[in-house]
Design a protein around this motif. Structure first.
Motif, PDB file in Angstrom:
ATOM      1  N   GLN A  80      20.124 -12.523   1.661  1.00 19.55           N
ATOM      2  CA  GLN A  80      21.544 -12.839   1.750  1.00 19.55           C
ATOM      3  C   GLN A  80      21.806 -13.855   2.865  1.00 19.55           C
ATOM      4  O   GLN A  80      22.614 -14.769   2.698  1.00 19.55           O
ATOM      5  CB  GLN A  80      22.348 -11.569   1.979  1.00 19.55           C
ATOM      6  N   ASP A  81      21.116 -13.710   3.995  1.00 16.17           N
ATOM      7  CA  ASP A  81      21.271 -14.678   5.073  1.00 16.17           C
ATOM      8  C   ASP A  81      20.830 -16.067   4.618  1.00 16.17           C
ATOM      9  O   ASP A  81      21.470 -17.074   4.933  1.00 16.17           O
ATOM     10  CB  ASP A  81      20.453 -14.253   6.302  1.00 16.17           C
ATOM     11  N   GLU A  82      19.724 -16.125   3.896  1.00 17.19           N
ATOM     12  CA  GLU A  82      19.232 -17.424   3.404  1.00 17.19           C
ATOM     13  C   GLU A  82      20.211 -18.036   2.413  1.00 17.19           C
ATOM     14  O   GLU A  82      20.456 -19.248   2.432  1.00 17.19           O
ATOM     15  CB  GLU A  82      17.862 -17.233   2.748  1.00 17.19           C
ATOM     16  N   LEU A  83      20.779 -17.200   1.541  1.00 16.02           N
ATOM     17  CA  LEU A  83      21.757 -17.689   0.565  1.00 16.02           C
ATOM     18  C   LEU A  83      22.982 -18.257   1.277  1.00 16.02           C
ATOM     19  O   LEU A  83      23.446 -19.360   0.949  1.00 16.02           O
ATOM     20  CB  LEU A  83      22.161 -16.553  -0.366  1.00 16.02           C
ATOM     21  N   PHE A  84      23.501 -17.522   2.233  1.00 13.90           N
ATOM     22  CA  PHE A  84      24.692 -17.986   2.951  1.00 13.90           C
ATOM     23  C   PHE A  84      24.394 -19.247   3.763  1.00 13.90           C
ATOM     24  O   PHE A  84      25.247 -20.124   3.885  1.00 13.90           O
ATOM     25  CB  PHE A  84      25.228 -16.878   3.852  1.00 13.90           C
ATOM     26  N   ALA A  85      23.189 -19.340   4.324  1.00 18.37           N
ATOM     27  CA  ALA A  85      22.822 -20.545   5.074  1.00 18.37           C
ATOM     28  C   ALA A  85      22.773 -21.760   4.149  1.00 18.37           C
ATOM     29  O   ALA A  85      23.197 -22.868   4.523  1.00 18.37           O
ATOM     30  CB  ALA A  85      21.476 -20.349   5.762  1.00 18.37           C
ATOM     31  N   LEU A  87      24.555 -22.125   1.396  1.00 18.12           N
ATOM     32  CA  LEU A  87      25.942 -22.455   1.079  1.00 18.12           C
ATOM     33  C   LEU A  87      26.630 -23.131   2.264  1.00 18.12           C
ATOM     34  O   LEU A  87      27.396 -24.087   2.083  1.00 18.12           O
ATOM     35  CB  LEU A  87      26.697 -21.191   0.672  1.00 18.12           C
ATOM     36  N   ASP A  88      26.364 -22.645   3.475  1.00 20.80           N
ATOM     37  CA  ASP A  88      26.930 -23.295   4.663  1.00 20.80           C
ATOM     38  C   ASP A  88      26.489 -24.754   4.740  1.00 20.80           C
ATOM     39  O   ASP A  88      27.289 -25.649   5.035  1.00 20.80           O
ATOM     40  CB  ASP A  88      26.496 -22.565   5.934  1.00 20.80           C
ATOM     41  N   LEU A 158      33.984 -15.261  -2.258  1.00 19.78           N
ATOM     42  CA  LEU A 158      33.951 -16.695  -2.531  1.00 19.78           C
ATOM     43  C   LEU A 158      33.533 -17.403  -1.255  1.00 19.78           C
ATOM     44  O   LEU A 158      34.200 -17.280  -0.222  1.00 19.78           O
ATOM     45  CB  LEU A 158      35.331 -17.196  -2.981  1.00 19.78           C
ATOM     46  N   LYS A 159      32.403 -18.103  -1.311  1.00 24.97           N
ATOM     47  CA  LYS A 159      31.988 -18.981  -0.213  1.00 24.97           C
ATOM     48  C   LYS A 159      32.429 -20.381  -0.609  1.00 24.97           C
ATOM     49  O   LYS A 159      31.997 -20.918  -1.621  1.00 24.97           O
ATOM     50  CB  LYS A 159      30.477 -18.927  -0.020  1.00 24.97           C
TER      51      LYS A 159
END
Length: 308
Positions: A80-85, A87-88, A158-159
Motif C-alpha cells: 500500500q505504501d508503494e502504491l501511494f508513493a 500515485l504521489d 480517491l487519490k
C-alpha cells in the motif's frame, strides 16, 4: 510515463496484501462499545449487559491502529505504501474517503481476539471528479474473531491531483459573501451576549456544579434547570481537528482547520484555529481565545495557535 503505463503499474498492485495476519490492538471490550454507542446515540439493549455484542458497524474500529499505529507492525505490508508513493509521484497527492461496504457474518463479543487480512482489491482507471482527477483505490479487509471470519470491510478512497480553483465570478467590487449567521434562541442568547462583550461564558449547574457546553436548558448530569455562568480563561488545547477542503462555500476560503478545542475548564467547543497554517495544526497544540470580526454584524470566538 504515459497514462497507460501508469495505469498498468497501478493495476499490478491488485491482489497484493496490505496486511497479513494482523492483530487488533485490543480485544473486543465493553468500554469501547460504550463509547461508540454514546457517540452514536445508540441505546440498543443488545450492546449492554452480560450477553452484550458489539454494534456491527464497529467492524473496522477493532482493526484500527490509532494515531500511533499498531505498535509491533505485525502483518504490515509495504504494497500500500508503494502504491501511494506511485500515485504521489504522478501528482495524486491528495486523498479523500469516498465510501465503504460491510458484510457481517457473526457478532463480535467482549473478549474476542480480532485478527485481519487486507488486500488491495482494485485500482480504477483515471477518473475526473469535482475535486480533481485521480484513481479510486479499494481495499478489502477480512476480519476474524478468534480465528472465525466475522465480517468483511471494503474501504474506497480517491487519490487525486487537486483541480485548479476557478476564478471568482461577478463584477469587480461585488460584496463578499457573508458567513452563515448563528441561530440565537432563548437557550443560548446569554452566550452570544457574552461574545459581544468579548467574554466566553460557560454554563454551570447550581445544583451539582457541573460545567456544560454548548449551552443547554438543563443539566445533563442531574437534570436541574438552574444554572449560572463562569467565564473561561481562554486557554485551551486542540483535542481533535479536521482540515476542510471540500465542499466549497462562498464565504470561506479552503483549506482551513476546524478544531475541537478542550478549554482549561474541561469543556470542549468547536471553532476555527488562527495564527498558524492549516497544515501545522496538531492535536495537543496550545491555543488561546481571541475574537474575530468576520463582518460588520458578526464576531466569533476563535483560537490562536502557535507553531512553537
Amino acid at each position: 510515463m504515459t497514462e497507460d503505463e501508469l495505469y498498468a503499474r497501478l493495476k499490478a498492485f491488485e491482489g497484493r496484501p496490505a496486511a497479513t495476519a494482523a492483530q487488533g490492538r485490543d480485544p473486543v471490550n465493553q468500554p469501547m462499545i460504550r463509547h461508540w454507542c454514546e457517540a452514536m446515540g445508540d441505546t440498543n439493549a443488545a450492546y449492554t449487559g452480560p450477553d452484550a455484542i458489539a454494534p456491527p458497524t464497529m467492524l473496522q474500529a477493532w482493526t484500527m491502529g490509532g494515531l500511533s499505529g499498531h505498535s509491533n507492525g505485525a502483518g504490515r505490508s509495504t504494497a500500500q505504501d508503494e502504491l501511494f508513493a506511485l500515485l504521489d509521484g504522478a501528482g495524486c497527492t491528495s486523498v479523500v474517503a469516498t465510501d465503504c461496504e460491510q458484510e457481517y457474518l457473526r457478532p463480535l463479543r467482549p473478549g474476542d481476539t480480532v485478527t485481519f487480512d487486507a488486500v488491495i482489491e482494485s485500482v480504477s482507471p483515471r477518473k475526473t471528479t469535482k475535486l480533481g482527477t485521480g484513481h479510486f483505490v479499494t481495499t478489502r479487509t477480512d476480519v476474524r474473531a478468534n480465528g472465525e471470519l466475522a465480517g468483511t470491510h471494503r474501504f474506497r478512497i480517491l487519490k487525486y491531483a487537486p483541480a485548479a480553483r476557478p476564478e471568482p465570478q461577478g463584477e469587480q467590487g461585488d460584496p463578499k459573501p457573508l458567513r452563515p449567521r448563528p441561530v440565537i434562541n432563548r437557550d443560548n442568547q446569554g452566550f452570544w451576549e457574552g461574545v459581544r462583550r468579548h467574554r466566553l461564558l460557560i454554563q454551570r449547574c447550581t445544583a451539582c456544579a457541573a460545567l456544560r457546553f454548548p449551552w443547554l436548558p438543563g443539566c445533563n448530569h442531574c437534570a436541574s434547570p438552574d444554572w449560572d455562568t463562569v467565564e473561561a480563561s481562554g486557554a485551551g488545547t486542540v483535542f481533535s481537528y479536521v482540515v476542510m477542503h471540500h465542499p466549497p462555500f462562498p464565504a470561506f476560503d479552503p483549506p482551513y482547520a476546524v478544531a475541537l478545542v478542550e478549554l482549561a475548564e474541561g469543556v470542549r467547543m468547536i471553532s476555527n484555529i488562527t495564527g498558524v497554517p492549516y497544515d501545522k495544526v496538531r492535536i495537543g497544540m496550545p491555543v488561546q481565545l481571541e475574537f474575530l470580526r468576520v463582518d460588520d454584524d458578526l464576531e466569533l470566538p476563535v483560537f490562536r495557535g502557535s507553531e512553537a
